[in-house]
Design a protein around this motif. Structure first.
Motif, PDB file in Angstrom:
ATOM      1  N   GLN A   1      34.164  38.074  34.615  1.00 27.30           N
ATOM      2  CA  GLN A   1      33.915  39.555  34.647  1.00 27.30           C
ATOM      3  C   GLN A   1      32.596  39.705  35.504  1.00 27.30           C
ATOM      4  O   GLN A   1      32.540  40.564  36.058  1.00 27.30           O
ATOM      5  CB  GLN A   1      34.020  40.154  33.258  1.00 27.30           C
ATOM      6  CG  GLN A   1      35.425  40.214  32.722  1.00 27.30           C
ATOM      7  CD  GLN A   1      35.236  40.617  31.287  1.00 27.30           C
ATOM      8  OE1 GLN A   1      34.432  40.269  30.423  1.00 27.30           O
ATOM      9  NE2 GLN A   1      36.246  41.448  31.025  1.00 27.30           N
TER      10      GLN A   1
ATOM     11  N   VAL B   1      33.245  39.469  38.999  1.00 25.51           N
ATOM     12  CA  VAL B   1      34.203  40.734  39.580  1.00 25.51           C
ATOM     13  C   VAL B   1      33.135  41.821  39.798  1.00 25.51           C
ATOM     14  O   VAL B   1      33.542  42.650  40.543  1.00 25.51           O
ATOM     15  CB  VAL B   1      35.102  40.731  38.656  1.00 25.51           C
ATOM     16  CG1 VAL B   1      36.064  41.974  39.069  1.00 25.51           C
ATOM     17  CG2 VAL B   1      36.239  39.740  38.545  1.00 25.51           C
TER      18      VAL B   1
ATOM     19  N   ALA C   1      46.638  39.246  35.761  1.00 23.68           N
ATOM     20  CA  ALA C   1      45.966  39.012  37.020  1.00 23.68           C
ATOM     21  C   ALA C   1      45.431  40.218  37.704  1.00 23.68           C
ATOM     22  O   ALA C   1      44.957  40.070  38.770  1.00 23.68           O
ATOM     23  CB  ALA C   1      46.653  37.938  37.851  1.00 23.68           C
TER      24      ALA C   1
ATOM     25  N   TYR D   1      41.919  40.780  39.147  1.00 24.35           N
ATOM     26  CA  TYR D   1      41.772  39.515  39.981  1.00 24.35           C
ATOM     27  C   TYR D   1      42.374  39.953  41.571  1.00 24.35           C
ATOM     28  O   TYR D   1      41.631  39.861  42.650  1.00 24.35           O
ATOM     29  CB  TYR D   1      41.793  38.605  39.744  1.00 24.35           C
ATOM     30  CG  TYR D   1      41.520  38.110  38.525  1.00 24.35           C
ATOM     31  CD1 TYR D   1      40.012  38.033  38.185  1.00 24.35           C
ATOM     32  CD2 TYR D   1      42.055  38.125  37.261  1.00 24.35           C
ATOM     33  CE1 TYR D   1      39.492  37.676  36.852  1.00 24.35           C
ATOM     34  CE2 TYR D   1      41.546  37.936  36.063  1.00 24.35           C
ATOM     35  CZ  TYR D   1      40.172  37.565  35.934  1.00 24.35           C
ATOM     36  OH  TYR D   1      39.554  37.511  34.602  1.00 24.35           O
TER      37      TYR D   1
ATOM     38  N   THR E   1      40.519  43.156  42.863  1.00 22.53           N
ATOM     39  CA  THR E   1      39.160  42.670  43.610  1.00 22.53           C
ATOM     40  C   THR E   1      39.301  41.795  44.770  1.00 22.53           C
ATOM     41  O   THR E   1      38.669  42.483  45.837  1.00 22.53           O
ATOM     42  CB  THR E   1      38.634  41.735  42.714  1.00 22.53           C
ATOM     43  OG1 THR E   1      38.283  42.196  41.249  1.00 22.53           O
ATOM     44  CG2 THR E   1      37.189  41.209  43.137  1.00 22.53           C
TER      45      THR E   1
END
Length: 304
Positions: free
Chosen positions: A224, A227, A273, A276, A279
């Motif tokens: 995290q 991210v 997921a 991610y 991101t």
């Protein structure tokens, strides 16, 4: 309440919970980058903060002492990063990775005795008091740290626009030449910004171990802290936008559990997921060639 309503409530509750660590780390990274420095070490500050908070809460019996300990632990890592990066020819990215590994290593080494014991948890604010359904009341129990994060974001946004201190940070981050002409102490401003930024990341870690999921283990963070660096880019280095971006990431992270509420279990691991994938998508859309990064401090550099 129908299925759509249940999913909406679960998604809202999950977003408020999951977004909190993203919120603190992104605000910390926003402050650091506003001063012209990148700190990838906030992932280490997040994990070390989680371990320190849990250990301090267990030993003292007070979760708030745990939060303060996490803040201090994150600040120490930030001080290390800030001081070393102030030396000549030290790369921010390389040092950030080193600090991240140092924080992770310290957390894993000193945190082993606290994996099994149960530490006192932070209290919650019952936002679901209006409902007669226990599931909804439980889902809408929100940590006060979330509201503290909102207050920090508002204070940062106001400071950057209206205070001498905020203006100093912005000048140092935008132009070293202008900062020198005004007689500002560039290294000191960047060190203090990095310390405060990492301290906020440490507070985000305390939420993980003392609120949600409310335990300490070595797989607590799931990246995290890293991210959140992408989140700051997406938020265009604006604290208020960091709040909105954190809620978006939080909602993405809560998607899987929310669908389980209405019985959708097949392939639900794929939904974990989502943050991610989001991101990656955000980085592709915002850092594509030819797209100007509005709001980026002028002194941010991958080579400095």
């Amino acid at each position: 309440m129908d299925s759509i309503g249940m999913v909406a409530v679960a998604l809202l509750a999950g977003a408020l919970r999951v977004s909190t660590p993203f919120l603190f780390v992104s605000l910390g990274e926003c402050l650091t980058e506003k001063s012209g420095r990148i700190n990838l070490g906030n992932e280490g500050a997040l994990v070390l903060g989680a371990m320190t908070a849990y250990a301090a809460s267990y030993e003292s019996g007070s979760p708030w002492i745990g939060v303060l300990a996490a803040c201090a632990a994150g600040g120490v890592l930030g001080l290390l990063h800030g001081v070393v990066c102030s030396l000549a020819r030290v790369n921010d990215i390389a040092m950030g990775i080193a600090v991240m590994l140092a924080g992770l290593g310290c957390a894993f080494f000193f945190g082993k005795p606290y994996i099994q014991p149960s530490a006192p948890q932070l209290p919650v604010m019952p936002l679901g008091f209006w409902s007669e359904q226990p599931q909804i009341r439980s889902a809408l129990d929100v940590s006060p740290l979330f509201f503290f994060g909102l207050a920090v974001a508002a204070l940062m946004a106001w400071s950057f626009r209206n205070t001498r201190l905020g203006l100093t940070v912005r000048i140092v981050g935008d132009s070293e030449d202008a900062a020198r002409a005004l007689g500002l102490r560039i290294n000191l401003v960047r060190i203090l910004s990095t310390v405060l930024g990492s301290a906020l990341a440490g507070i985000g870690g305390s939420f993980l171990s003392l609120s949600y999921p409310g335990s300490w283990n070595e797989q607590l963070s799931s990246g995290q802290g890293l991210v959140a660096v992408a989140l700051v880019v997406f938020a265009r280095w604006d604290p208020i936008h960091c709040v909105l971006a954190a809620l978006l990431f939080g909602a993405a992270g809560a998607l899987g559990p929310s669908l389980q509420v209405i019985g959708i279990t097949q392939g639900y691991y794929l939904f974990y997921a989502a943050p991610y994938v989001l991101t990656l998508l955000i980085m592709v859309l915002t850092v594509a060639p030819g797209r100007a990064l509005r709001g980026m401090p002028g002194e941010l550099s991958l080579t400095r």
